[in-house]
Design a protein around this motif. Structure first.
Motif, PDB file in Angstrom:
ATOM      1  N   ASP A  26      -7.507   6.545 -12.467  1.00 20.26           N
ATOM      2  CA  ASP A  26      -8.881   6.951 -12.166  1.00 20.26           C
ATOM      3  C   ASP A  26      -9.801   6.729 -13.357  1.00 20.26           C
ATOM      4  N   THR A  27      -9.330   7.057 -14.543  1.00 20.42           N
ATOM      5  CA  THR A  27     -10.162   6.868 -15.727  1.00 20.42           C
ATOM      6  C   THR A  27     -10.438   5.382 -15.958  1.00 20.42           C
ATOM      7  N   GLY A  28      -9.397   4.572 -15.883  1.00 27.03           N
ATOM      8  CA  GLY A  28      -9.577   3.142 -16.104  1.00 27.03           C
ATOM      9  C   GLY A  28     -10.476   2.504 -15.066  1.00 27.03           C
ATOM     10  N   GLY A  29     -10.331   2.918 -13.806  1.00 24.08           N
ATOM     11  CA  GLY A  29     -11.204   2.379 -12.763  1.00 24.08           C
ATOM     12  C   GLY A  29     -12.656   2.732 -12.998  1.00 24.08           C
ATOM     13  N   ALA A  30     -12.907   3.986 -13.372  1.00 33.70           N
ATOM     14  CA  ALA A  30     -14.280   4.411 -13.650  1.00 33.70           C
ATOM     15  C   ALA A  30     -14.843   3.666 -14.854  1.00 33.70           C
ATOM     16  N   ARG A  31     -14.031   3.466 -15.851  1.00 31.31           N
ATOM     17  CA  ARG A  31     -14.480   2.718 -17.030  1.00 31.31           C
ATOM     18  C   ARG A  31     -14.913   1.300 -16.646  1.00 31.31           C
ATOM     19  N   SER A  32     -14.152   0.659 -15.754  1.00 31.04           N
ATOM     20  CA  SER A  32     -14.486  -0.713 -15.377  1.00 31.04           C
ATOM     21  C   SER A  32     -15.836  -0.784 -14.679  1.00 31.04           C
ATOM     22  N   ALA A  33     -16.175   0.227 -13.872  1.00 24.55           N
ATOM     23  CA  ALA A  33     -17.482   0.238 -13.204  1.00 24.55           C
ATOM     24  C   ALA A  33     -18.603   0.405 -14.227  1.00 24.55           C
ATOM     25  N   ALA A  34     -18.437   1.334 -15.186  1.00 26.55           N
ATOM     26  CA  ALA A  34     -19.471   1.549 -16.205  1.00 26.55           C
ATOM     27  C   ALA A  34     -19.619   0.320 -17.098  1.00 26.55           C
ATOM     28  N   GLU A  35     -18.496  -0.313 -17.472  1.00 24.79           N
ATOM     29  CA  GLU A  35     -18.558  -1.503 -18.313  1.00 24.79           C
ATOM     30  C   GLU A  35     -19.284  -2.649 -17.605  1.00 24.79           C
ATOM     31  N   HIS A  36     -19.053  -2.767 -16.314  1.00 21.87           N
ATOM     32  CA  HIS A  36     -19.723  -3.810 -15.527  1.00 21.87           C
ATOM     33  C   HIS A  36     -21.244  -3.642 -15.584  1.00 21.87           C
ATOM     34  N   ASP A  40     -13.227   1.458  -2.290  1.00 22.89           N
ATOM     35  CA  ASP A  40     -13.258   0.261  -1.439  1.00 22.89           C
ATOM     36  C   ASP A  40     -12.717   0.577  -0.054  1.00 22.89           C
ATOM     37  N   VAL A  41     -13.356   1.538   0.617  1.00 22.34           N
ATOM     38  CA  VAL A  41     -13.039   1.834   2.013  1.00 22.34           C
ATOM     39  C   VAL A  41     -13.553   0.688   2.879  1.00 22.34           C
ATOM     40  N   PRO A  42     -13.123   0.596   4.141  1.00 20.81           N
ATOM     41  CA  PRO A  42     -13.519  -0.543   4.981  1.00 20.81           C
ATOM     42  C   PRO A  42     -15.024  -0.760   5.092  1.00 20.81           C
ATOM     43  N   ASP A  43     -15.826   0.302   5.062  1.00 21.78           N
ATOM     44  CA  ASP A  43     -17.270   0.145   5.208  1.00 21.78           C
ATOM     45  C   ASP A  43     -17.946  -0.453   3.978  1.00 21.78           C
ATOM     46  N   ALA A  44     -17.243  -0.507   2.845  1.00 25.65           N
ATOM     47  CA  ALA A  44     -17.896  -0.929   1.606  1.00 25.65           C
ATOM     48  C   ALA A  44     -18.390  -2.366   1.685  1.00 25.65           C
ATOM     49  N   ARG A  45     -17.601  -3.250   2.270  1.00 28.69           N
ATOM     50  CA  ARG A  45     -18.008  -4.662   2.325  1.00 28.69           C
ATOM     51  C   ARG A  45     -19.116  -4.895   3.350  1.00 28.69           C
ATOM     52  N   ASN A  46     -19.296  -3.937   4.269  1.00 26.26           N
ATOM     53  CA  ASN A  46     -20.317  -4.091   5.305  1.00 26.26           C
ATOM     54  C   ASN A  46     -21.557  -3.247   5.043  1.00 26.26           C
ATOM     55  N   ALA A  47     -21.608  -2.590   3.890  1.00 23.88           N
ATOM     56  CA  ALA A  47     -22.779  -1.768   3.556  1.00 23.88           C
ATOM     57  C   ALA A  47     -23.991  -2.671   3.368  1.00 23.88           C
ATOM     58  N   GLU A  48     -25.168  -2.037   3.315  1.00 27.97           N
ATOM     59  CA  GLU A  48     -26.416  -2.785   3.113  1.00 27.97           C
ATOM     60  C   GLU A  48     -27.084  -2.314   1.829  1.00 27.97           C
ATOM     61  N   PRO A  49     -26.923  -3.027   0.708  1.00 24.23           N
ATOM     62  CA  PRO A  49     -26.143  -4.257   0.549  1.00 24.23           C
ATOM     63  C   PRO A  49     -24.652  -3.951   0.373  1.00 24.23           C
ATOM     64  N   PRO A  50     -23.783  -4.985   0.488  1.00 23.68           N
ATOM     65  CA  PRO A  50     -22.351  -4.772   0.241  1.00 23.68           C
ATOM     66  C   PRO A  50     -22.123  -4.124  -1.126  1.00 23.68           C
ATOM     67  N   LEU A  51     -21.189  -3.168  -1.148  1.00 22.33           N
ATOM     68  CA  LEU A  51     -21.055  -2.262  -2.285  1.00 22.33           C
ATOM     69  C   LEU A  51     -20.094  -2.787  -3.351  1.00 22.33           C
ATOM     70  N   THR A  52     -20.583  -2.852  -4.590  1.00 24.60           N
ATOM     71  CA  THR A  52     -19.700  -3.045  -5.737  1.00 24.60           C
ATOM     72  C   THR A  52     -18.916  -1.751  -5.940  1.00 24.60           C
ATOM     73  N   THR A  53     -17.591  -1.868  -6.030  1.00 25.18           N
ATOM     74  CA  THR A  53     -16.784  -0.651  -6.070  1.00 25.18           C
ATOM     75  C   THR A  53     -15.452  -0.905  -6.750  1.00 25.18           C
ATOM     76  N   VAL A  54     -14.774   0.174  -7.096  1.00 24.61           N
ATOM     77  CA  VAL A  54     -13.423   0.102  -7.650  1.00 24.61           C
ATOM     78  C   VAL A  54     -12.444   0.201  -6.485  1.00 24.61           C
ATOM     79  N   ARG A  55     -11.675  -0.846  -6.297  1.00 22.19           N
ATOM     80  CA  ARG A  55     -10.724  -0.864  -5.180  1.00 22.19           C
ATOM     81  C   ARG A  55      -9.421  -0.208  -5.587  1.00 22.19           C
TER      82      ARG A  55
END
Length: 357
Positions: A169-179, A299-314
């Motif tokens: 969880d920590t590493g995933g959150a870090r990757s989003a903030a770094e992005h 990265d739940v199923p709705d994430a790729r179909n959001a408006e706009p498609p969601l950048t997320t930690v899978r």
């Protein structure tokens, strides 16, 4: 008394019709690998003709001192848990694995303590328990220990000597903030879910995150804020939501967008909170990602179909459920579960993030 009423068929009835022993009929239901396919088919056909539905599960559990059930302890009420697709995907992976071995699930919803009531756990007909996202001090955990039954954990808490399936969880959150930092953002807001049981929603002093009893909330918030602090960004508004629900993310984002200076990027601890954030940005007459970039986690199923498609930690939600199911079956068989199982996460870049204007 109705003397004309036919007697209910039993194992002995089926055995007499087929011409086999009572134990052979029992094996046809409980240990089919002990019989040839042809013999089992004859027994099941005779049972169907007689209207025999199979051994009484209550009687079988009394005889074997085993319920063949897995207790699934949730940290939320069922309505809240099942409104979060991350929970349902994990549960589906677990259920499909357990059901493949003819075991069943006993669902035990949580309450204000962040887990089922201890009295519920004490009475539950289960041979192994799965704790799914419970706080470190949930009373339900002590109730399982008091029964001396095996337990495994999905996500949280971390219990010494207990099997666990988790993600970084920590590493995933870090990757989003770094992005977002690499895109050039310097004004951030954070949406976290509950740090402690009780459903609190509102601004939170992030310096108190060490007091959180929900490990996942604590670790994701730490991942976000540590990366920002390393970049010299320490004044970050944080909104704590009482759960991982869209309407709560929408409410928290409204507050974040009122801060001065207004954030150009929002880090959300779950996709459900991020979906609410996307709606709140639209409510404010702003655009994602032109005015506000948004990231999620799951990265739940709705994430790729959001408006706009969601950048997320899978995180591999279904795999988490399957791996937990495999551990539960090993515990039921009396085997050692081994060490913690950590499944990988990765950042998925989509259209909800871009450099600030």
């Amino acid at each position: 008394m109705d003397l004309a009423r036919p007697r209910k068929p039993t194992l002995d009835t089926v055995a007499g019709v087929v011409g086999v022993s009572r134990a052979t009929v029992s094996n046809a239901y409980n240990r089919p690998d002990q019989l040839s396919a042809a013999l089992r088919e004859r027994i099941m056909a005779a049972a169907l003709d007689l209207g025999y539905a199979g051994p009484d599960p209550v009687a079988r559990s009394l005889a074997t001192r085993s319920s063949a059930a897995v207790g699934f302890m949730l940290g939320q009420p069922l309505t809240a848990a099942f409104s979060d697709p991350a929970v349902t995907v994990v549960l589906d992976g677990l259920a499909s694995t357990v059901d493949g071995r003819d075991h069943c699930l006993v669902l035990m919803p949580g309450n204000e303590t962040g887990g089922p009531r201890p009295e519920t756990v004490a009475r539950a007909q289960a041979d192994v328990f799965v704790a799914y996202s419970l706080p470190d001090d949930a009373p339900a955990l002590a109730a399982v220990r008091a029964r001396g039954l095996p337990m495994l954990v999905i996500d949280q808490p971390v219990l010494p000597g207990t099997a666990r399936v988790e993600v970084d969880d920590t590493g995933g959150a870090r990757s989003a903030a770094e992005h977002l930092l690499l895109l050039g953002h310097r004004r951030f807001g954070v949406l976290t879910f509950a740090l402690r049981p009780g459903g609190h929603s509102g601004p939170v002093d992030a310096r108190r995150r060490a007091e959180a009893t929900f490990r996942v909330s604590r670790d994701r918030l730490t991942g976000f804020l540590d990366v920002l602090a390393d970049a010299g960004i320490t004044d970050v508004p944080v909104w704590e939501s009482g759960g991982s629900r869209r309407e709560l993310g929408r409410t928290g984002t409204r507050w974040l967008l009122e801060q001065d200076p207004r954030p150009t990027a929002l880090l959300c601890a779950s996709d459900e909170l991020a979906f609410g954030a996307l709606q709140a940005v639209r409510d404010a007459g702003l655009s994602t990602p032109a005015d506000v970039s948004v990231t999620g986690f799951d990265d739940v199923p709705d994430a790729r179909n959001a408006e706009p498609p969601l950048t997320t930690v899978r995180q591999p939600l279904a795999e988490k459920g399957r791996r937990a199911g495999e551990l539960a079956l090993r515990l039921l068989d009396g085997e050692s579960p081994g060490g913690p199982v950590r499944v990988p996460v990765e950042l998925v870049r989509r259209a909800s993030t871009r450099p600030p204007r």
